[in-house]
Enzyme design. Structure first.
Site, PDB file in Angstrom:
ATOM      1  N   CYS A  28       0.833  -1.214   0.000  1.00 58.33           N
ATOM      2  CA  CYS A  28       0.000   0.000   0.000  1.00 58.33           C
ATOM      3  C   CYS A  28       0.867   1.264   0.000  1.00 58.33           C
ATOM      4  O   CYS A  28       1.533   1.564   0.983  1.00 58.33           O
ATOM      5  CB  CYS A  28      -0.906  -0.050   1.230  1.00 58.33           C
ATOM      6  SG  CYS A  28      -1.749   1.491   1.614  1.00 58.33           S
ATOM      7  N   CYS A  31       0.050   3.875   2.647  1.00 51.91           N
ATOM      8  CA  CYS A  31       0.479   3.361   3.961  1.00 51.91           C
ATOM      9  C   CYS A  31       1.956   3.687   4.197  1.00 51.91           C
ATOM     10  O   CYS A  31       2.351   4.036   5.306  1.00 51.91           O
ATOM     11  CB  CYS A  31       0.285   1.852   4.046  1.00 51.91           C
ATOM     12  SG  CYS A  31      -1.431   1.314   3.916  1.00 51.91           S
TER      13      CYS A  31
END
Length: 103
Positions: A28, A31
């Site tokens: 991600c 993230c």
């Protein structure tokens, strides 16, 4: 300091005081942007416990709390969810949110 939490330790890790858990995954991109912000805050806010949980390795907790998008930051106070923040947020935004819950 940000502590790794798992499906088996999450309840105990977030039972007392104000905690922020960063739900993330290695693949991600947002993230990876959020993680250093959480790390910085953990150095500044000693009255909050910071955790992170890899949702791929720990699907039970993410499913239990209905986490569909990452990064998701969950704020708990004394074991109860008081806020859920979805998507990337900068340090000042997160600090303002957390400040509402610390005594």
């Amino acid at each position: 300091m940000v502590t790794e939490t798992t499906d088996s330790t999450f309840v105990a890790d977030t039972a007392n005081g104000v905690t922020l858990t960063d739900f993330w995954a290695t693949w991600c991109g947002p993230c990876r942007m959020q993680s250093p912000v959480v790390e910085e805050l953990s150095e500044e806010m000693n009255n909050v416990k910071f955790n992170k949980m890899d949702v791929d390795a720990n699907p039970k907790t993410a499913s239990e709390f209905g986490i569909m998008s990452i990064p998701t930051l969950m704020v708990k106070k004394d074991g109860k969810v008081v806020d859920t923040i979805v998507g990337y947020h900068d340090k000042s935004q997160l600090k303002n949110i957390l400040s509402q819950y610390v005594d």
